[in-house]
Design a protein around this motif. Structure first.
Motif, PDB file in Angstrom:
ATOM      1  N   GLN A  10      35.027  32.255  27.425  1.00  0.00           N
ATOM      2  CA  GLN A  10      36.217  31.819  25.708  1.00  0.00           C
ATOM      3  C   GLN A  10      36.926  32.440  26.267  1.00  0.00           C
ATOM      4  N   LEU A  11      37.654  32.220  27.941  1.00  0.00           N
ATOM      5  CA  LEU A  11      38.952  32.640  27.947  1.00  0.00           C
ATOM      6  C   LEU A  11      40.025  32.442  27.285  1.00  0.00           C
ATOM      7  N   THR A  12      41.149  33.669  26.680  1.00  0.00           N
ATOM      8  CA  THR A  12      42.205  33.905  25.834  1.00  0.00           C
ATOM      9  C   THR A  12      43.455  33.338  26.388  1.00  0.00           C
ATOM     10  N   ALA A  13      43.706  33.911  27.659  1.00  0.00           N
ATOM     11  CA  ALA A  13      44.828  33.466  28.856  1.00  0.00           C
ATOM     12  C   ALA A  13      43.963  33.761  30.291  1.00  0.00           C
ATOM     13  N   SER A  14      45.130  32.797  31.463  1.00  0.00           N
ATOM     14  CA  SER A  14      44.598  32.928  32.230  1.00  0.00           C
ATOM     15  C   SER A  14      45.090  34.766  33.320  1.00  0.00           C
ATOM     16  N   ASN A  39      43.650  43.070  42.328  1.00  0.00           N
ATOM     17  CA  ASN A  39      43.381  42.169  41.734  1.00  0.00           C
ATOM     18  C   ASN A  39      42.180  41.220  41.695  1.00  0.00           C
ATOM     19  N   TYR A  40      41.167  41.679  42.916  1.00  0.00           N
ATOM     20  CA  TYR A  40      40.021  41.005  43.309  1.00  0.00           C
ATOM     21  C   TYR A  40      38.680  41.929  42.767  1.00  0.00           C
ATOM     22  N   TRP A  41      39.225  43.769  42.309  1.00  0.00           N
ATOM     23  CA  TRP A  41      38.349  43.916  41.559  1.00  0.00           C
ATOM     24  C   TRP A  41      38.584  44.147  40.329  1.00  0.00           C
ATOM     25  N   THR A  42      39.934  43.623  39.628  1.00  0.00           N
ATOM     26  CA  THR A  42      39.643  43.531  38.473  1.00  0.00           C
ATOM     27  C   THR A  42      39.526  42.135  37.872  1.00  0.00           C
ATOM     28  N   PHE A  43      38.318  41.748  38.949  1.00  0.00           N
ATOM     29  CA  PHE A  43      38.104  40.171  38.805  1.00  0.00           C
ATOM     30  C   PHE A  43      39.490  39.009  38.188  1.00  0.00           C
ATOM     31  N   GLY A  44      40.749  39.506  38.639  1.00  0.00           N
ATOM     32  CA  GLY A  44      41.508  38.307  38.625  1.00  0.00           C
ATOM     33  C   GLY A  44      41.522  36.896  39.743  1.00  0.00           C
ATOM     34  N   ASP A  45      42.470  35.844  39.288  1.00  0.00           N
ATOM     35  CA  ASP A  45      42.227  35.472  40.079  1.00  0.00           C
ATOM     36  C   ASP A  45      42.588  34.808  41.169  1.00  0.00           C
ATOM     37  N   GLU A  67      28.833  39.075  38.623  1.00  0.00           N
ATOM     38  CA  GLU A  67      30.211  38.950  40.011  1.00  0.00           C
ATOM     39  C   GLU A  67      31.212  39.506  38.975  1.00  0.00           C
ATOM     40  N   PHE A  68      31.365  40.526  37.428  1.00  0.00           N
ATOM     41  CA  PHE A  68      32.632  40.676  36.979  1.00  0.00           C
ATOM     42  C   PHE A  68      32.343  42.373  37.622  1.00  0.00           C
ATOM     43  N   LEU A  69      31.003  42.492  37.215  1.00  0.00           N
ATOM     44  CA  LEU A  69      31.188  44.720  37.379  1.00  0.00           C
ATOM     45  C   LEU A  69      30.703  44.313  38.963  1.00  0.00           C
ATOM     46  N   MET A  70      30.458  43.172  40.387  1.00  0.00           N
ATOM     47  CA  MET A  70      30.297  43.467  41.203  1.00  0.00           C
ATOM     48  C   MET A  70      31.505  44.159  41.659  1.00  0.00           C
ATOM     49  N   ASN A  71      32.437  43.494  41.216  1.00  0.00           N
ATOM     50  CA  ASN A  71      34.268  43.887  41.320  1.00  0.00           C
ATOM     51  C   ASN A  71      34.450  45.389  40.877  1.00  0.00           C
ATOM     52  N   ALA A  72      34.638  44.907  39.942  1.00  0.00           N
ATOM     53  CA  ALA A  72      34.932  46.179  38.583  1.00  0.00           C
ATOM     54  C   ALA A  72      34.297  47.622  38.745  1.00  0.00           C
ATOM     55  N   PHE A  80      36.184  43.518  30.615  1.00  0.00           N
ATOM     56  CA  PHE A  80      35.600  41.919  30.394  1.00  0.00           C
ATOM     57  C   PHE A  80      35.724  41.053  29.802  1.00  0.00           C
ATOM     58  N   ALA A  81      36.406  41.134  28.771  1.00  0.00           N
ATOM     59  CA  ALA A  81      36.676  39.819  27.393  1.00  0.00           C
ATOM     60  C   ALA A  81      37.301  39.002  28.443  1.00  0.00           C
ATOM     61  N   GLU A  82      38.326  39.844  28.468  1.00  0.00           N
ATOM     62  CA  GLU A  82      39.428  39.453  28.843  1.00  0.00           C
ATOM     63  C   GLU A  82      38.937  38.250  30.072  1.00  0.00           C
ATOM     64  N   ARG A  83      38.668  38.704  31.518  1.00  0.00           N
ATOM     65  CA  ARG A  83      38.281  37.845  32.586  1.00  0.00           C
ATOM     66  C   ARG A  83      37.434  36.987  32.643  1.00  0.00           C
ATOM     67  N   THR A  84      36.136  37.353  31.905  1.00  0.00           N
ATOM     68  CA  THR A  84      34.472  36.664  31.690  1.00  0.00           C
ATOM     69  C   THR A  84      34.800  35.858  30.941  1.00  0.00           C
TER      70      THR A  84
END
Length: 408
Positions: free
Chosen positions: A24-28, A279-285, A339-344, A356-360
């Motif tokens: 349920q992403l609220t923003a890109s 940006n990779y490590w914070t699960f950006g696109d 996948e999120f935590l593997m980076n963050a 976590f909620a913003e990116r997943t």
């Protein structure tokens, strides 16, 4: 000094909160562009990246058709990123500094015409010291590159021969000085735990790097990757204890020099961190174009990962049909936390709880049981605002991440 408030996690087992059917992403998330250039002068025996030695020498590299394919690939992918601003561009490889200045200007101009590039975007080019020419670097700077990453690996001539590098120590120093004269942001890649290396020798390499005045260093432990010559015929490497001593000494020396250890292998002076890698490590696109390039893109429909055709010849053939993607998969809800935590969790400072909620697109509560286990084992610290790995958690990162693996 205000004491830091720690948010306790229950010691008793906490039931998992049911996750939604899809994120349920609220923003890109922020968007980056990765461009892969797959050719090298010579393939190094430790390298498992998608890189290839041009059979007839670098003069036989099909530069113009490859740039045409890259721009066609980008144009084909545009519907996935309509209206999104790009905050960083990274040219990796391979050895992208083999691209001619004219070819590189055409490529970067084409990217600017197709994508809304932030005026302050970080634009990084990876370069091999053996391909350094001051005039060429000056042209890259004029085309828009504002950060250079040099694959030094070592300043020691004997080690460079063992590693199969095409440059020697003198060329490494010249390349560093040339880069610093032209670019405000310069990164050096260094390796340690090299064949028969001592702690003093590893620190000597680091000392040369620090004396140059660079503001960012990436320090990697040499590992034997499958399907490489080093894996098939291992050189005499330092044992685990000696390698750990090298790592401790390197981290201490960099801390004394004012570098912040902000990611597992990355060290920077304040404000000089790599924007693209963050940006990779914070699960950006990131949109990945080029042979074998990987990408991760989010939308209202969910999160997908992609990989372009890996072999350069196959990638060039794909330009005829504009079918560049070899693999595409949806990242399932069950896999997103890992996948999120593997980076963050590679970030020494961890990440804000809200991220976590913003990116997943999932509530943090879905991993509450695993967070509790990790905290009980002394692997993470949870505060009112952040979740970060402890020193033990950084040392045993794979064990920490395993807690978040799910089969469903």
């Amino acid at each position: 000094m205000t004491p830091r408030r720690v948010i306790p996690l229950a010691v008793a087992p906490v039931p998992a909160v049911a996750a939604p059917d899809r994120p349920q992403l609220t923003a890109s998330p922020p968007l980056s562009l990765y461009v892969h250039y797959p050719w090298c002068v010579r393939k190094c025996p430790y390298c498992d990246f998608n890189s290839h030695t041009a059979r007839g020498g670098t003069g036989d590299i099909p530069e113009a058709p490859y740039i045409d394919a890259l721009l066609a690939d980008l144009e084909t992918a545009l519907p996935q990123v309509w209206g999104r601003r790009v905050h960083s561009v990274f040219f990796g490889g391979g050895t992208p500094s083999l691209i001619s200045p004219a070819g590189f200007e055409r490529l970067l101009t084409g990217i600017r015409m197709l994508l809304p590039l932030d005026p302050l975007a970080e634009i990084t080019l990876e370069a091999n010291p053996g391909t350094v020419e001051a005039g060429r670097f000056r042209d890259y700077r004029a085309a828009g590159v504002n950060r250079l990453s040099l694959g030094i690996q070592s300043f020691d001539d004997a080690q460079l021969v063992r590693l199969g590098r095409i440059h020697d120590g003198r060329e490494a120093r010249v390349a560093t000085d040339t880069a610093l004269a032209l670019f405000d942001r310069v990164n050096l890649d260094l390796m340690y735990a090299l064949p028969e290396q001592t702690v003093d020798a590893a620190l000597a390499d680091l000392g040369t790097a620090l004396a140059s005045g660079v503001s960012h260093l990436s320090c990697y432990h040499l590992t034997l990757e499958p399907n490489t010559p080093f894996h098939r015929a291992p050189p005499p490497l330092p044992d685990a204890d000696l390698s750990a001593d090298m790592q401790d000494a390197i981290e201490a020396r960099l801390a004394d020099a004012g570098f912040r250890h902000y990611e597992t292998s990355a060290f920077a002076r304040p404000g000089r961190e790599c924007v693209h890698n963050l940006n990779y490590w914070t699960f950006g696109d990131y949109l990945g174009i080029g042979a074998g390039a990987h990408g991760k893109l989010s939308s209202h429909a969910g999160i997908v990962r992609e990989m372009r055709h890996k072999h350069p010849a196959r990638y060039l053939d794909a330009a005829k049909t504009r079918d560049f993607v070899q693999e595409r998969r949806d990242v399932g809800v069950a896999q997103l936390p890992f996948e999120f935590l593997m980076n963050a969790l590679r970030l020494t400072a961890g990440f804000p709880r809200r991220l976590f909620a913003e990116r997943t697109g999932l509530p943090l509560a879905v991993i509450e049981p695993e967070l509790g286990q990790a905290r009980e084992r002394g692997l993470i610290e949870v505060t009112a605002d952040d979740i970060r790995p402890t020193e033990r958690g950084r040392m045993f990162l794979n064990d920490l991440l395993t807690l978040f693996l799910r089969d469903d």
